[in-house]
Design a protein around this motif. Sequence first.
Motif, mmCIF file in Angstrom:
data_model
loop_
_atom_site.group_PDB
_atom_site.id
_atom_site.type_symbol
_atom_site.label_atom_id
_atom_site.label_comp_id
_atom_site.label_asym_id
_atom_site.label_seq_id
_atom_site.Cartn_x
_atom_site.Cartn_y
_atom_site.Cartn_z
ATOM 1 N N VAL A 119 68.547 -15.837 73.448
ATOM 2 C CA VAL A 119 68.391 -14.441 73.888
ATOM 3 C C VAL A 119 69.492 -14.172 74.898
ATOM 4 C CG1 VAL A 119 66.885 -12.767 75.012
ATOM 5 C CG2 VAL A 119 65.900 -14.501 73.488
ATOM 6 N N THR A 120 70.305 -13.154 74.620
ATOM 7 C CA THR A 120 71.482 -12.837 75.436
ATOM 8 C C THR A 120 71.400 -11.389 75.893
ATOM 9 O OG1 THR A 120 72.772 -14.335 74.038
ATOM 10 C CG2 THR A 120 74.004 -12.828 75.437
ATOM 11 N N ASP A 121 71.635 -11.172 77.187
ATOM 12 C CA ASP A 121 71.668 -9.799 77.688
ATOM 13 C C ASP A 121 73.011 -9.531 78.366
ATOM 14 O OD1 ASP A 121 71.605 -10.384 80.553
ATOM 15 O OD2 ASP A 121 69.465 -10.750 80.366
ATOM 16 N N CYS A 122 73.195 -8.309 78.836
ATOM 17 C CA CYS A 122 74.456 -7.911 79.477
ATOM 18 C C CYS A 122 74.257 -7.606 80.955
ATOM 19 C CB CYS A 122 75.045 -6.693 78.768
ATOM 20 S SG CYS A 122 75.542 -7.029 77.085
ATOM 21 N N GLY A 123 73.255 -8.184 81.550
ATOM 22 C CA GLY A 123 72.966 -7.951 82.964
ATOM 23 C C GLY A 123 73.805 -8.818 83.875
ATOM 24 N N PRO A 124 73.344 -8.988 85.108
ATOM 25 C CA PRO A 124 74.098 -9.752 86.097
ATOM 26 C C PRO A 124 74.049 -11.260 85.866
ATOM 27 C CG PRO A 124 72.028 -8.996 87.031
ATOM 28 C CD PRO A 124 72.143 -8.383 85.663
ATOM 29 N N GLY A 125 73.163 -11.724 85.014
ATOM 30 C CA GLY A 125 73.050 -13.153 84.752
ATOM 31 C C GLY A 125 72.259 -13.864 85.829
ATOM 32 N N PHE A 126 72.238 -15.178 85.725
ATOM 33 C CA PHE A 126 71.544 -15.996 86.719
ATOM 34 C C PHE A 126 72.438 -16.134 87.944
ATOM 35 C CE2 PHE A 126 69.694 -17.292 82.658
ATOM 36 C CZ PHE A 126 68.343 -17.121 82.943
ATOM 37 N N PRO A 127 71.871 -16.056 89.136
ATOM 38 C CA PRO A 127 72.677 -16.140 90.358
ATOM 39 C C PRO A 127 73.544 -17.391 90.387
ATOM 40 C CG PRO A 127 70.392 -15.615 90.874
ATOM 41 C CD PRO A 127 70.454 -15.950 89.410
ATOM 42 N N GLN A 181 76.898 -15.781 80.266
ATOM 43 C CA GLN A 181 78.021 -15.592 79.356
ATOM 44 C C GLN A 181 79.315 -15.644 80.157
ATOM 45 O OE1 GLN A 181 77.592 -12.452 76.257
ATOM 46 N NE2 GLN A 181 75.895 -11.806 77.562
ATOM 47 N N PRO A 182 80.294 -16.417 79.721
ATOM 48 C CA PRO A 182 81.533 -16.512 80.492
ATOM 49 C C PRO A 182 82.280 -15.185 80.590
ATOM 50 C CG PRO A 182 81.571 -17.982 78.576
ATOM 51 C CD PRO A 182 80.273 -17.255 78.563
ATOM 52 N N GLU A 183 82.281 -14.392 79.525
ATOM 53 C CA GLU A 183 83.075 -13.163 79.522
ATOM 54 C C GLU A 183 82.417 -12.007 80.257
ATOM 55 O OE1 GLU A 183 80.529 -13.326 75.914
ATOM 56 O OE2 GLU A 183 81.967 -14.720 76.739
ATOM 57 N N SER A 184 81.091 -11.874 80.152
ATOM 58 C CA SER A 184 80.440 -10.707 80.763
ATOM 59 C C SER A 184 79.479 -11.065 81.886
ATOM 60 C CB SER A 184 79.672 -9.932 79.684
ATOM 61 O OG SER A 184 78.577 -10.698 79.230
ATOM 62 N N GLY A 185 79.100 -12.313 81.978
ATOM 63 C CA GLY A 185 78.178 -12.723 83.032
ATOM 64 C C GLY A 185 76.722 -12.526 82.699
ATOM 65 N N GLY A 186 76.400 -11.883 81.574
ATOM 66 C CA GLY A 186 75.003 -11.693 81.205
ATOM 67 C C GLY A 186 74.292 -13.019 81.007
ATOM 68 N N ALA A 187 72.979 -12.999 81.117
ATOM 69 C CA ALA A 187 72.183 -14.209 80.973
ATOM 70 C C ALA A 187 72.082 -14.626 79.512
ATOM 71 C CB ALA A 187 70.791 -13.990 81.549
ATOM 72 N N VAL A 188 72.028 -15.945 79.307
ATOM 73 C CA VAL A 188 71.808 -16.530 77.986
ATOM 74 C C VAL A 188 70.699 -17.565 78.133
ATOM 75 C CG1 VAL A 188 72.794 -17.787 76.042
ATOM 76 C CG2 VAL A 188 74.249 -16.256 77.393
#
Length: 145
Positions: free
Chosen positions: A77-85, A120-127
Amino acid sequence: MSVWWSLQLRREAASVPLARRLLLGSMEAAGVDADISHEMSVALSEACSNAVRHGSGQSDVYRVTASVHGDVCRIEVTDCGPGFPGGAVVPRSEPFDLQPGGRGLRLIEALSDAVTFDNQPESGGAVVTFDKTLRWREDALLQVS
């Protein structure tokens, strides 16, 4: 045999049960044991709920990909949010904290054989990626010998 499917869903609460039902239907049709299917669907619901809740940012959608290779199912599951701190992954070795928030990640860990929380390396979203070894019913269509 390998099978995979991918969904792009709107970041809305109604998308969570949709993703869960699609997974359950796929697992039922393939012949996966009902207990395994249920565990995977609960873990998927938690991951999707996190994407809906925390995935704000560049996009109003998130992606679910499921694949079966041999007797292992992998869900991502991949999103485009801020990701994990800090790109932090919460290791299993830390005690289970019953404070509000974060319990869904622990539940995913408990229901999976392997889990990764990454950005995600490119956008920072959480995976969120988790694997589960499948058990098959006797009438399974994809059963691995």
